[in-house]
Design a protein around this motif. Structure first.
Motif, PDB file in Angstrom:
ATOM      1  N   GLU B 115       0.822  -1.211   0.000  1.00  0.00           N
ATOM      2  CA  GLU B 115       0.000   0.000   0.000  1.00  0.00           C
ATOM      3  C   GLU B 115       0.855   1.259   0.000  1.00  0.00           C
ATOM      4  N   ALA B 116       1.974   1.197   0.702  1.00  0.00           N
ATOM      5  CA  ALA B 116       2.849   2.364   0.773  1.00  0.00           C
ATOM      6  C   ALA B 116       3.407   2.703  -0.602  1.00  0.00           C
ATOM      7  N   GLU B 117       3.781   1.676  -1.343  1.00  0.00           N
ATOM      8  CA  GLU B 117       4.295   1.900  -2.691  1.00  0.00           C
ATOM      9  C   GLU B 117       3.197   2.449  -3.590  1.00  0.00           C
ATOM     10  N   ALA B 118       2.013   1.922  -3.404  1.00  0.00           N
ATOM     11  CA  ALA B 118       0.879   2.397  -4.213  1.00  0.00           C
ATOM     12  C   ALA B 118       0.611   3.869  -3.928  1.00  0.00           C
ATOM     13  N   LYS B 119       0.728   4.237  -2.675  1.00  0.00           N
ATOM     14  CA  LYS B 119       0.459   5.626  -2.299  1.00  0.00           C
ATOM     15  C   LYS B 119       1.498   6.559  -2.907  1.00  0.00           C
ATOM     16  N   GLU B 120       2.753   6.127  -2.885  1.00  0.00           N
ATOM     17  CA  GLU B 120       3.818   6.955  -3.448  1.00  0.00           C
ATOM     18  C   GLU B 120       3.631   7.107  -4.956  1.00  0.00           C
ATOM     19  N   LEU B 121       3.353   6.002  -5.616  1.00  0.00           N
ATOM     20  CA  LEU B 121       3.118   6.066  -7.065  1.00  0.00           C
ATOM     21  C   LEU B 121       1.887   6.930  -7.345  1.00  0.00           C
ATOM     22  N   GLY B 122       0.849   6.762  -6.543  1.00  0.00           N
ATOM     23  CA  GLY B 122      -0.379   7.523  -6.749  1.00  0.00           C
ATOM     24  C   GLY B 122      -0.153   9.011  -6.651  1.00  0.00           C
ATOM     25  N   ARG B 123       0.693   9.404  -5.722  1.00  0.00           N
ATOM     26  CA  ARG B 123       0.991  10.831  -5.567  1.00  0.00           C
ATOM     27  C   ARG B 123       1.571  11.392  -6.867  1.00  0.00           C
ATOM     28  N   MET B 124       2.440  10.612  -7.494  1.00  0.00           N
ATOM     29  CA  MET B 124       3.089  11.083  -8.720  1.00  0.00           C
ATOM     30  C   MET B 124       2.112  11.042  -9.903  1.00  0.00           C
ATOM     31  N   ILE B 125       1.292  10.005  -9.919  1.00  0.00           N
ATOM     32  CA  ILE B 125       0.285   9.935 -10.999  1.00  0.00           C
ATOM     33  C   ILE B 125      -0.659  11.131 -10.890  1.00  0.00           C
ATOM     34  N   ASN B 126      -1.007  11.459  -9.675  1.00  0.00           N
ATOM     35  CA  ASN B 126      -1.904  12.593  -9.469  1.00  0.00           C
ATOM     36  C   ASN B 126      -1.285  13.878 -10.001  1.00  0.00           C
ATOM     37  N   ALA B 127      -0.016  14.063  -9.731  1.00  0.00           N
ATOM     38  CA  ALA B 127       0.673  15.259 -10.219  1.00  0.00           C
ATOM     39  C   ALA B 127       0.752  15.238 -11.744  1.00  0.00           C
ATOM     40  N   PHE B 128       0.996  14.077 -12.293  1.00  0.00           N
ATOM     41  CA  PHE B 128       1.055  13.938 -13.752  1.00  0.00           C
ATOM     42  C   PHE B 128      -0.294  14.294 -14.379  1.00  0.00           C
TER      43      PHE B 128
END
Lengths: 498, 186
Positions: B115-128
């Motif tokens: 979940e932690a990895e998903a959250k980190e990736l999600g943060r970047m996807i959101n910015a993208f």
């Protein structure tokens, strides 16, 4: 497993972006060249039925008539299977929809291809008049009841409609319709579902067009909430029983949206599954005509018409004619009880019509102003309504104007009396109108016209609806009016011939 | 009832909150769960999970302006969690296909297993996504958040199916570039 949480990463997407995506539909311009094969004669026949308000089914099989055949979508199931159906067509008269939906659903039950457009077995050269639709993005949009306030609802321009008339048999293309002008999105509504144009006759009002075909749905909410947003817009629920409906001045009751009965009903509607509760056409017609309640979901700007059958089916009429939602009987019970006990404010239906005055009449053209000379000489054509047939002898042009005597007497219902003025062949005029009653019954020559020439279309002396068809030479005037001074009406009619 | 009033009910700890939520959004939530690949029974379970989680999360959250998104996110999370826990054979084809599509955005040595990895990736996807044109952003979200099929996207956006596929392919490519440039690594 590798990337097990990959899809969960999207959970971080901004809430507002998700909210926006939930209903997102882009508004884009369409060129006229985007011809999509579909919508042949049956469409126009349905429109004709819409204009006349009744349709007589003639049976027979659906025919291709050039319309597009498409594979049934994977999620289209027959009733009793997965309760997911595809809305295919649109019309005002529910009979036509019943027949079509029946044929469609039975075909699906047999595992056959399902026609995603519409078909109707209509003879060639069928005359069509008053066709309130246009085509956009491969789908038909039909005018709906009600008018919206322009200031609040006018959205971005979507397309320009090119006016076309009576091209039977033919296919309509994107951007073609029965008027010429700009079409816009409606603020707050999905453009693939609802569009509008400025009302050419009433400044500041928008004419609403609804597309109800091509959607795959499972629950009532898929249409009621997803497209109409009833949960946010409902002001009241109006109902009338079957006996009252038969009277010109029946009683309608109005339940506030906040009432427990109304809430229970909306929950039952939203959660109900779309279904086709019949197997044979006879069962269908018996069900549709069985004891029922008429119900309007009053959204303030316009209304959605329903018929409640057997206490457990909601049948959508009007634009969504002929589709059924199965209601949870326990959940809908408070609403049925409320109707049976006459809860809510009572209003006399058509009360406004009694006060109709000639001086309030507004002169306006009808939708169809011309019947061009497309009809071959001696061509024979007929309607799918009644048994009325006409031998068309010439390709003469007929001009039509309309003098409206209009009042709003129910949410979204406005026109209650009118005078049509025709210039042209009298028989053809009545073929266009498609009246079921013998036309001659109302005919009177101009020089013989008096106040006593009018015949009431009702049997109720307290509520006459006067009608006469006055003609002189190639000009005829068809009058249907409420409780007006007929001597004054005669003067008005004579002035029309001057 | 409007969303703000429903949130008020949650804040007041009124049991009507769940009832009104169900009345307004129940059908949409069930429909969304079915689209995510749940069967009817699981969809109802997911819906109930949503009501329970909403009751737990409001307050402190007050999603007056985005209640549907708030609920849909809870639903999506519940549904994906159930699908992930299902054996590989029982996962929906859509779930597997979408996972594979998004894997294209990751470098070969990357994975998102927690979940932690998903959250980190999600943060970047959101910015993208925030930097993308609206229509493209909506297309991406409809595909990977709402699990819309290519056919559904084609109808919703008025694109041909091939255009939908091409746009999504390009979006994934741009996302992959973005992640690489931003130094995303797990």
């Amino acid at each position: 497993m590798k990337n097990d949480y990959l899809l969960e990463s999207l959970n971080s997407v901004d809430d507002r972006a998700v909210e926006q995506a939930g209903d997102y539909r882009p508004v884009r311009r369409r060129g006229f060249g985007l011809a999509i094969a579909a919508a042949a004669m049956f469409v126009l026949a349905l429109v004709l039925a819409l204009a006349i308000g009744k349709i007589g089914h003639k049976g027979g099989e659906q025919t291709a008539n050039g319309s597009e055949q498409t594979e049934a979508p994977a999620d289209t199931h027959v009733p009793g299977d997965h309760a997911r159906i595809t809305l295919l067509h649109s019309s005002g008269g529910f009979d036509s929809n019943i027949v079509l939906s029946y044929k469609r659903d039975m075909a699906a039950a047999r595992g056959e291809k399902v026609d995603l457009t519409n078909h109707f077995d209509v003879p060639e050269n069928t005359l069509v008049e008053w066709v309130p639709f246009f085509k956009y993005d491969g789908r038909l949009y039909w005018s709906a009841f009600g008018e919206l306030d322009q200031a609040a609802y006018l959205g971005e321009r979507v397309l320009t409609v090119k006016e076309v008339y009576h091209r039977l048999p033919s296919e309509y293309n994107d951007g073609e319709g029965v008027f010429r002008g700009e079409v816009y999105a409606v603020n707050g509504f999905d453009p693939s579902f609802m569009l509008c144009r400025e009302n050419p006759y009433y400044e500041g009002e928008l004419v609403v067009y609804i597309c109800d075909n091509g959607y795959s749905v499972a629950y009532g909410a898929d249409v009621i909430e997803e497209r109409f947003h009833v949960g946010e817009r409902l002001e009241s629920i109006i109902y009338e029983d079957m006996e009252s409906e038969k009277h010109a001045y029946g009683i309608r009751h109005s339940l506030a949206a906040q009432s427990e009965a109304a809430k229970a009903f909306m929950q039952a509607i939203d959660e109900g599954a779309w279904c086709v509760p019949y197997e044979t056409e006879e069962e269908l017609e018996a069900l549709a005509n069985s004891d029922h309640w008429l119900v309007w979901l009053d959204l303030g700007d316009f209304s959605i018409r329903l018929r409640i059958l057997e206490g457990k089916y909601a049948m959508l009429l009007g634009s969504f004619g002929g589709y059924f939602i199965e209601l949870d009987e326990a959940k809908v019970r408070p609403f049925l009880d409320a109707m049976e006990s006459g809860e809510g404010e009572a209003v006399e239906n058509n009360a406004q019509l009694r006060g109709m005055k000639l001086e309030d009449a507004v002169l306006e053209p009808t939708y169809g102003r011309y019947i061009p000379d497309y009809i071959p000489e001696d061509a024979r054509f007929e309607y799918c309504i009644g048994e009325y047939e006409v031998e068309r002898k010439t390709g003469r042009t007929i001009g039509i104007k309309r003098l409206n005597l209009s009042y709003e007497y129910a949410p979204g219902s406005k026109v209650s009396g009118y005078i049509n003025i025709y210039i042209g062949d009298l028989e053809a005029v009545h073929a266009v109108q498609g009246y079921e009653d013998p036309v001659r019954r109302y005919d009177v020559r101009l020089e013989e016209l008096t106040a006593d020439s009018f015949i009431s279309q009702t049997d109720d002396p307290e509520y006459p609806v006067w009608r006469a068809v006055v003609y002189s030479g190639e000009v005829s005037i068809d009058i249907t009016a409420g409780n007006v001074d007929r001597a004054e009406l005669v003067k008005l009619i004579r002035s029309c011939f001057d | 009832m409007n969303d703000s009033k429903i949130v008020d009910l949650y804040l007041a700890r009124s049991e009507d909150a769940v009832k009104e939520t169900s009345l307004k959004y129940g059908a949409r939530l069930r429909s969304a769960a079915l689209k995510l690949g749940c069967d009817t029974g699981t969809a109802e379970e997911c819906e109930n999970d949503v009501y329970l989680r909403a009751w737990e999360l409001i307050p402190p959250n007050e999603p007056r302006e985005y209640l549907f998104a708030f609920l849909a996110k809870l639903l999506r999370s519940a549904a994906i969690d159930r699908l992930r826990r299902a054996s590989a054979g029982k996962r929906s084809a859509e779930f597997t296909e979408l996972t594979h599509e998004l894997e294209e955005c990751l470098a070969g040595n990357m994975s998102v297993d927690t979940e932690a990895e998903a959250k980190e990736l999600g943060r970047m996807i959101n910015a993208f996504l925030a930097a993308q044109p609206e229509e493209k952003r909506m297309l991406f979200i409809r595909r990977y958040w709402f699990f819309d099929s290519v056919d559904e996207l084609s109808k919703r956006f008025g694109f041909s199916k091939s255009k939908v596929k091409t746009e999504l392919f390009r979006m994934r490519g741009r996302l992959a570039d973005y992640l690489r440039k931003e130094g995303y690594s797990l």
